[in-house]
Enzyme design. Structure first.
Site, PDB file in Angstrom:
ATOM      1  N   GLU A 179     -81.417 -64.025 -82.366  1.00 14.32           N
ATOM      2  CA  GLU A 179     -82.119 -65.205 -82.858  1.00 14.32           C
ATOM      3  C   GLU A 179     -81.513 -66.542 -82.430  1.00 14.32           C
ATOM      4  O   GLU A 179     -81.230 -67.400 -83.255  1.00 14.32           O
ATOM      5  CB  GLU A 179     -82.232 -65.151 -84.382  1.00 14.32           C
ATOM      6  CG  GLU A 179     -83.108 -64.019 -84.859  1.00 14.32           C
ATOM      7  CD  GLU A 179     -83.288 -63.981 -86.368  1.00 14.32           C
ATOM      8  OE1 GLU A 179     -82.547 -64.688 -87.079  1.00 14.32           O
ATOM      9  OE2 GLU A 179     -84.158 -63.236 -86.832  1.00 14.32           O
ATOM     10  N   GLU A 183     -86.776 -56.684 -85.921  1.00 13.08           N
ATOM     11  CA  GLU A 183     -86.660 -56.814 -87.370  1.00 13.08           C
ATOM     12  C   GLU A 183     -88.057 -57.008 -87.961  1.00 13.08           C
ATOM     13  O   GLU A 183     -88.885 -57.721 -87.396  1.00 13.08           O
ATOM     14  CB  GLU A 183     -85.787 -58.012 -87.762  1.00 13.08           C
ATOM     15  CG  GLU A 183     -84.345 -57.944 -87.315  1.00 13.08           C
ATOM     16  CD  GLU A 183     -83.531 -59.151 -87.785  1.00 13.08           C
ATOM     17  OE1 GLU A 183     -84.025 -59.887 -88.672  1.00 13.08           O
ATOM     18  OE2 GLU A 183     -82.429 -59.366 -87.263  1.00 13.08           O
TER      19      GLU A 183
END
Length: 804
Positions: free
Chosen positions: A455, A560
């Site tokens: 991320e 995720e």
């Protein structure tokens, strides 16, 4: 903890109407917003520049920076055994004395045992005098015993035992093991993937052999762990475990009959990735491991991330100091978790690891090097149960996104700010070190995927610089592993919140590069609507985007996702931040209160109907995403309430309580035609012709290092490191029992020709704190000859090879 001032997002105003483009150094008004690129979290939060001092950034803040349809994008988050005879009829005697009924097995009708029965339709005992086969033979030899006869009999018995041992060894070591290029009758890439029931194949019964000889087994077999404790393996999908301390790198294990064993290649695009994250284990997070943080909520500093948790633990010598974290590593995830994951029909785990698993620098409070010891255990356990690993570098020096799971809550200091280039150099070193380790043949069949950075916040870094960083990471990984199938890991690149469509045309003809996306709906506009009214969200929102990305880029994996449809849950948004759902969220808003979170978090009150709706939501998500890793396997209990306070995020709790599917294959077809990718990957290369032939124009356009850094300035005016240090090579595992002296665990370094040094500070230059936030670069930057530094070379000059 006071938060530093916000770093402005370096997006220019001179973008085309159809595709925004980032120029890291372009001037931009701090109030600039693109109304058609907003998140569901409300527009003021888009670049999280309105957080009050001391407030934690949300774990996941997905800026919608690319059009992906008419609607705004959703938010983003952070072999069988050698068996003993089943009965007497498989003994060596009966192999010779087979009747017609056994002719198909032995193709013989000869009986040479006076104590056996005559086969004439019924079994009858024969006396020695009536045996029709041995009378003449017996009359030839004298009766009685002699030493010579005993020696002869003994020799025959020894010879038979040796012959049996040789046969078993051949069966076990030559016939049974799978070959990468071969096949097996009970396996295949996805031979019975459409069968949602229990595998009909017979499971091994190796537990009938002495416990010291048991090295493999299937459903119902008994497993003894390193500490001597035992448990019964439960795997209804035909999976087999394999662990032989004398052969610790054997890859015969198979998670399920419909997943290839570790010593066969994983066929991306044919066999789906059905995985789960081991979040909160080697990188702690407050909402996953609340009990670790709850004990230091009244301390100074308050524990809000692993940085402050480590500071508190180090000062808490009475309770074990910083070594409390190792106790957490030992207990939070164990071997049994890996066994349960295989038994749940899952074939991958994604394991977040921090950079401090390798080393820490002065002033960084993290527990150094210890997490790596437990990642080595993870490799052993994954190998034992046939599970593949996606290693995800989750926490980087200076923080790549400013969120608590990056290690320290606060500002972004990787590819941003005055230390942005130096921290990127250091991060690339860690990528290189990890790549060298996992590219060794002892580990490459288990750790098959490498998420090089979790991320990274592209809106702040700028996508151009993020692509430069990714290309350099790609070059380092391929230098360690080589090119081609089975040569090192697939490289997973998080899309950096730029949108999947903005990656089309990137990394064309690269060798095994995939995209990682983290779709969550819980951090956007809140709703009190039940699960039953929201079951269409995954299919209508995610499925087409995934298909388009796989068609136009290559393998695209949801690294995720969760079952949460709102932000309820202890510490889900961060320590002390409250929730949007209850109207108490500390940033943005104001958010209207929709009621109490209790009905959403107290799973002990959930009805059978609600659990069924959550399961259907999970199946729709699996169907839409196709290749996925659920976040996360386990949520720890709160020390205050004694139970899980964020239940929608726990796969294992969902299995126990009935809201997660016991067979993830049931997701197939849930989204109808939207979820079935049947096309061809356009830029996915598996090592054949054309692999690793990235166009020269792309390499030159995104050469490393960047010419400038967001909120930092020109690269030549910023602090940087020099590649003259000693490489901190990762240690290999040690094994206490081995009958093969030739077994090698490797040396931590796959490519001996990669001899460049580690990036370290230049003695004559000045540096800021790696976590400094907004600040002016040191002036003067360097003194003497070091003041003039050449940053144009994409690769450091070779130095003395690292000591291995």
């Amino acid at each position: 903890m006071s938060g530093p001032a916000y770093d402005p997002v370096p997006w220019s105003n001179d973008h085309a109407d159809d595709v925004p483009y980032n120029h890291p150094m372009s001037p931009i008004s701090p109030t600039t917003r693109f109304s058609d690129y907003r998140t569901p979290e409300t527009e003021p939060l888009e670049y999280h520049d309105d957080l009050p001092p001391g407030a934690a950034r949300p774990r996941f803040l997905g800026a919608a920076l690319a059009r992906e349809g008419p609607d705004p994008r959703e938010s983003y988050a952070s072999s069988s055994a050698s068996l003993p005879p089943a009965d007497d009829y498989s003994s060596s005697v009966y192999a010779l004395n087979a009747d017609g009924a056994r002719a198909s097995n032995y193709n013989a009708h000869y009986h040479d045992d006076p104590h056996d029965a005559e086969f004439s339709g019924s079994q009858q005992s024969l006396s020695m005098g009536k045996n029709p086969y041995l009378t003449e033979k017996r009359n030839v030899y004298p009766t009685g015993s002699s030493k010579r006869r005993n020696w002869i009999i003994g020799g025959i018995i020894v010879a038979i035992l040796i012959a049996i041992a040789v046969v078993l060894i051949v069966i076990f070591a030559v016939v049974k093991p799978f070959d990468k290029k071969g096949s097996s009758s009970n396996s295949g890439a996805a031979a019975d993937d459409s069968n949602h029931g229990t595998s009909s194949g017979a499971n091994p019964t190796a537990t009938n052999t002495p416990s010291s000889a048991i090295v493999t087994g299937g459903d119902g077999s008994k497993i003894t762990m390193d500490d001597g404790t035992t448990f019964t393996y439960s795997n209804p999908f035909g999976g087999t475990w394999y662990w032989d301390p004398k052969d610790p790198f054997n890859n015969n294990a198979q998670a399920q009959s419909f997943t290839p064993p570790l010593n066969q290649s994983f066929n991306y695009g044919v066999t789906p990735i059905r995985g789960v994250n081991l979040g909160g284990w080697l990188v702690t997070e407050p909402f996953i491991t609340p009990a670790l943080y709850e004990q230091y909520q009244n301390s100074t500093p308050q524990a809000i991330d692993e940085w402050t948790l480590s500071q508190n633990m180090a000062a808490d010598t009475a309770n074990g100091g910083l070594q409390q974290l190792e106790n957490h590593y030992k207990t939070f995830i164990t071997e049994q978790d890996f066994a349960r994951i295989a038994g749940a029909g899952l074939n991958f785990v994604r394991i977040p690891i921090p950079y401090w698993a390798i080393e820490v620098w002065d002033g960084e409070p993290f527990l150094p090097k210890t997490a790596w010891k437990y990642f080595l255990k993870a490799i052993q356990w994954a190998r034992k149960y046939g599970i593949r690993i996606n290693l995800d570098l989750h926490s980087l020096p200076g923080s790549q996104n400013g969120w608590n799971h990056s290690g320290r809550l606060g500002t972004i200091n990787m590819l941003n700010g005055p230390m942005g280039l130096a921290n990127a150099q250091r991060s690339l070193d860690y990528i290189r070190i990890i790549a060298e380790f996992i590219s060794q043949p002892q580990y490459s069949d288990v750790v098959v995927m490498f998420g090089v950075t979790n991320e990274p916040f592209g809106p702040t870094m700028g996508q151009e610089n993020l692509v430069r960083y990714y290309l350099q990471a790609y070059n380092l990984v391929r230098a360690a592993s080589g090119v081609g199938e089975n040569n090192g890991p697939m490289i997973s690149l998080h899309e950096g919140f730029a949108g999947l469509s903005n990656w089309v045309g990137m990394f064309t003809n690269a060798d095994r590069v995939g995209l990682d996306i983290h779709p969550y709906i819980c951090f956007g506009t809140q709703s009190s609507d039940a699960y039953s009214t929201r079951l269409d969200i995954p299919c209508t929102t995610w499925a087409s985007n995934q298909n388009n990305s796989m068609k136009n880029f290559g393998v695209t994996v949801a690294g995720e996702w969760s079952n949460a449809i709102n932000d309820c849950g202890l510490f889900v948004n961060g320590v002390g931040l409250g929730t949007r759902y209850e109207g108490t969220y500390a940033s943005g808003g104001p958010y209207p209160s929709l009621g109490s979170c209790d009905p959403w978090t107290d799973y002990t009150t959930w009805s059978t109907s609600m659990k069924g709706d959550i399961k259907n939501f999970a199946l729709a998500s699996m169907s839409a995403l196709q290749n996925w890793f659920f976040w996360t396997w386990k949520i720890g209990n709160s020390s205050t309430t004694g139970k899980v306070e964020s239940p929608q995020w726990s796969y294992s709790l969902g299995l126990e309580q009935g809201w997660m599917p016991t067979d993830p294959r049931q997701a197939q077809g849930v989204c109808d035609s939207n979820d079935a990718f049947s096309g061809q990957y356009q830029s996915w290369q598996t090592g054949g012709a054309g692999a690793d032939q990235i166009p020269a124009s792309f390499s030159s356009s995104y050469a490393w290092p960047p010419t400038s850094i967001s909120n930092g300035g020109f690269a030549t005016a910023l602090p940087t490191y020099t590649p003259t240090g000693t490489i901190p090579t990762l240690p290999v595992p040690t094994f206490t029992a081995s009958a093969k002296s030739s077994i090698s665990a490797g040396n931590g370094w796959a490519n001996s020709a990669d001899s460049a040094g580690d990036f370290v500070p230049i003695p004559t230059c000045s540096y800021l704190d790696p976590w400094v936030g907004s600040a002016a670069p040191p002036s003067p930057l360097c003194s003497g000859a070091a003041a003039k530094r050449d940053l144009s070379s994409p690769s450091p000059a070779p130095t003395t090879p690292p000591k291995l």
